[in-house]
Scaffold this active site. Structure first.
Site, PDB file in Angstrom:
ATOM      1  N   TYR A  75      15.155  -3.128   7.479  1.00  0.00           N
ATOM      2  CA  TYR A  75      15.960  -2.594   6.158  1.00  0.00           C
ATOM      3  C   TYR A  75      17.044  -1.191   7.441  1.00  0.00           C
ATOM      4  O   TYR A  75      18.219  -1.073   6.068  1.00  0.00           O
ATOM      5  CB  TYR A  75      15.334  -1.197   5.636  1.00  0.00           C
ATOM      6  CG  TYR A  75      14.431  -2.321   4.265  1.00  0.00           C
ATOM      7  CD1 TYR A  75      14.351  -3.673   4.420  1.00  0.00           C
ATOM      8  CD2 TYR A  75      13.584  -1.817   3.212  1.00  0.00           C
ATOM      9  CE1 TYR A  75      13.173  -4.161   4.125  1.00  0.00           C
ATOM     10  CE2 TYR A  75      12.667  -2.472   2.768  1.00  0.00           C
ATOM     11  CZ  TYR A  75      12.644  -3.877   3.277  1.00  0.00           C
ATOM     12  OH  TYR A  75      11.864  -4.501   2.449  1.00  0.00           O
ATOM     13  N   LYS A 127       2.455  -4.682  13.458  1.00  0.00           N
ATOM     14  CA  LYS A 127       3.229  -6.113  13.950  1.00  0.00           C
ATOM     15  C   LYS A 127       3.068  -6.573  16.083  1.00  0.00           C
ATOM     16  O   LYS A 127       3.690  -6.985  15.819  1.00  0.00           O
ATOM     17  CB  LYS A 127       3.767  -7.460  12.912  1.00  0.00           C
ATOM     18  CG  LYS A 127       2.791  -8.762  12.867  1.00  0.00           C
ATOM     19  CD  LYS A 127       1.836  -9.706  12.540  1.00  0.00           C
ATOM     20  CE  LYS A 127       1.395 -10.567  13.424  1.00  0.00           C
ATOM     21  NZ  LYS A 127       0.109 -11.398  13.002  1.00  0.00           N
ATOM     22  N   ASP A 132      -0.991  -8.484   9.003  1.00  0.00           N
ATOM     23  CA  ASP A 132      -1.096  -9.257   8.075  1.00  0.00           C
ATOM     24  C   ASP A 132      -3.492  -9.268   7.765  1.00  0.00           C
ATOM     25  O   ASP A 132      -3.294  -9.642   6.796  1.00  0.00           O
ATOM     26  CB  ASP A 132      -1.580 -10.991   9.347  1.00  0.00           C
ATOM     27  CG  ASP A 132      -1.257 -10.785  10.177  1.00  0.00           C
ATOM     28  OD1 ASP A 132      -1.688  -9.488  10.664  1.00  0.00           O
ATOM     29  OD2 ASP A 132      -1.510 -11.771  11.241  1.00  0.00           O
ATOM     30  N   ASP A 175       6.429  -1.190   2.445  1.00  0.00           N
ATOM     31  CA  ASP A 175       6.903  -1.841   1.332  1.00  0.00           C
ATOM     32  C   ASP A 175       6.673  -2.930   0.733  1.00  0.00           C
ATOM     33  O   ASP A 175       5.911  -2.805  -1.124  1.00  0.00           O
ATOM     34  CB  ASP A 175       8.517  -2.479   1.530  1.00  0.00           C
ATOM     35  CG  ASP A 175       9.315  -2.528  -0.076  1.00  0.00           C
ATOM     36  OD1 ASP A 175       8.896  -2.865  -0.684  1.00  0.00           O
ATOM     37  OD2 ASP A 175      10.384  -3.096   0.154  1.00  0.00           O
ATOM     38  N   ASP A 221       3.521  -2.100  -2.901  1.00  0.00           N
ATOM     39  CA  ASP A 221       3.051  -2.917  -4.089  1.00  0.00           C
ATOM     40  C   ASP A 221       1.702  -3.608  -4.387  1.00  0.00           C
ATOM     41  O   ASP A 221       1.285  -3.943  -5.694  1.00  0.00           O
ATOM     42  CB  ASP A 221       4.210  -3.967  -3.846  1.00  0.00           C
ATOM     43  CG  ASP A 221       5.930  -3.858  -5.003  1.00  0.00           C
ATOM     44  OD1 ASP A 221       5.821  -2.458  -4.693  1.00  0.00           O
ATOM     45  OD2 ASP A 221       6.774  -4.871  -5.566  1.00  0.00           O
TER      46      ASP A 221
END
Ligand code: ATP
Length: 354
Positions: free
Chosen positions: A135, A191, A223, A247, A251
């Site tokens: 970001y 990752k 993952d 992020d 959620d």
């Protein structure tokens, strides 16, 4: 008596509705300290009226406050992202709020969509790097709309940014171990197998980790971790991860807690002015109806008190919310609860006063 200067940006949609309840609860819990609330109008609605975004001098003023409470920003009639960038990125970058702390805590079994999981199984603190990574806003689009259009986006991981985040996470894991009276445990999620530059996270985690031999340290690829959070959330305590993965995972975490209406977050620059908010947005679909769940905003206000050193008051907020949920007095986080926004706020206030 200590008086805290607290900025309040109630924002758009359900932001002002849930912030109103959070302020009621803050008033109910004060004991031996006081607040001076400074309200700021910045929001999509304010932009439509005045064309005003956050001026630089206001960001300087924010730095002098003790903490900031944010409701939610986003108005359907304003270009997507315009006011959000000004307010949220103004805060995040202007105040260098490099940690996003998201507790994923289940308060009542009936709120969890997983079979057989109880509050003792789900209590994870996610530490998300908050100013870099995917970001960092580096990139753009060339030849927009042409057949040979090119879009680029560059992720940034600085040594300073990665190290300060990992260090914060180790300290948090240590303090959670003390509070919960169990061994500390920190998991790095990345990752780095596919995105090789993320190896900086692996390396810095191992280096800083040497200073924390008391903390059990492990690693998961993002993952696999998304799967593990569902399969065995009880195996995790503190997580540290990049901006994008944090992020997404938080959620997922909000869903494990029962939904977006209860998910609170802190945007921190440890030792400096920090910002506290529910993770939900302005939810224009339910705005103005008085049905938004205020518990995320209330818990975020509790996190602000904890950050300011008012642990007793913070604890009273959290345990009141936990009690109302566990006892079924607040049976759901949406309209199925049969309670409106202000009734839920009043119940938390009453519980605090009991
Ligand atoms: P953003 O794009 O900033 O995430 P949004 O308004 O599109 O904002 P959210 O507000 O995060 O999305 O939430 C999505 C949906 O979840 C909303 O449309 C609303 O129906 C529901 N919701 C969000 N917050 C609450 C809340 N506090 N109480 C009840 N329902 C909520």
């Amino acid at each position: 008596m200590k008086t805290y200067n607290i900025g309040v940006i109630a924002g758009d949609g359900i932001g002002p509705e849930v912030t109103h309840e959070a302020l009621k609860v803050l008033h109910a819990v004060k004991h031996g300290f006081d607040y001076n609330f400074v309200e700021y109008p910045y929001s999509g609605a304010h932009y439509l009226k005045t064309k005003e975004l956050v001026p630089d001098k206001v960001i300087d003023e924010w730095k002098t406050l003790d903490a900031i409470l944010l409701g939610a920003i986003g108005h359907p009639a304003v270009e997507v992202g315009l006011v959000e960038r000004s307010v949220i990125l103004g805060l995040r970058f202007g105040l260098d709020l490099y940690i996003n702390l998201r507790p994923i805590k289940l308060y009542a079994e009936n709120l969890c969509p997983l079979k057989g999981k109880t509050p003792k199984d789900i209590d994870i603190a996610v530490v998300r790097e908050n100013t870099e990574g995917e970001y960092a806003q580096i990139g753009g689009i060339l030849k927009k709309g042409m057949p040979d259009e090119v879009a680029t986006s560059t992720s940034i991981y600085t040594r300073v940014g990665v190290e300060r985040t990992i260090r914060y996470a180790f300290e948090l894991a240590r303090s959670r171990a003390k509070v919960n009276n169990k061994p500390g445990h920190l998991t790095l999620v990345d990752k780095a197998n596919a995105i090789r530059p993320q190896e900086i996270w692996t390396r810095v985690f191992a280096e800083v980790g040497k200073e924390y031999p008391d903390i059990q340290q492990d690693h998961a690829y993002v993952d696999a971790f998304a799967m593990l959070m569902i399969q065995q959330p009880e195996s995790y305590d503190t997580i540290v991860t990049t901006n994008l993965y944090g992020d997404i995972l938080t959620d997922l975490g909000a869903t494990l807690q029962g939904g977006i209406g209860i998910a609170a977050s802190a945007n921190l620059h440890p030792g400096k002015t920090s910002m506290f908010e529910p993770i939900h947005g302005s939810a224009p679909d339910i705005a103005g109806q008085g049905i938004a769940c205020p518990l995320a905003a209330i818990l975020a206000a509790g996190m602000a008190l904890d950050y300011l050193g008012e642990q007793d008051a913070a604890q009273r907020i959290e345990s009141s919310v936990a009690h109302l949920l566990a006892s079924g007095r607040i049976p759901a986080l949406d309209s199925k609860s049969g309670l409106n926004t202000s009734q839920m706020g009043d119940m938390v206030v009453e519980q605090i006063r009991m």
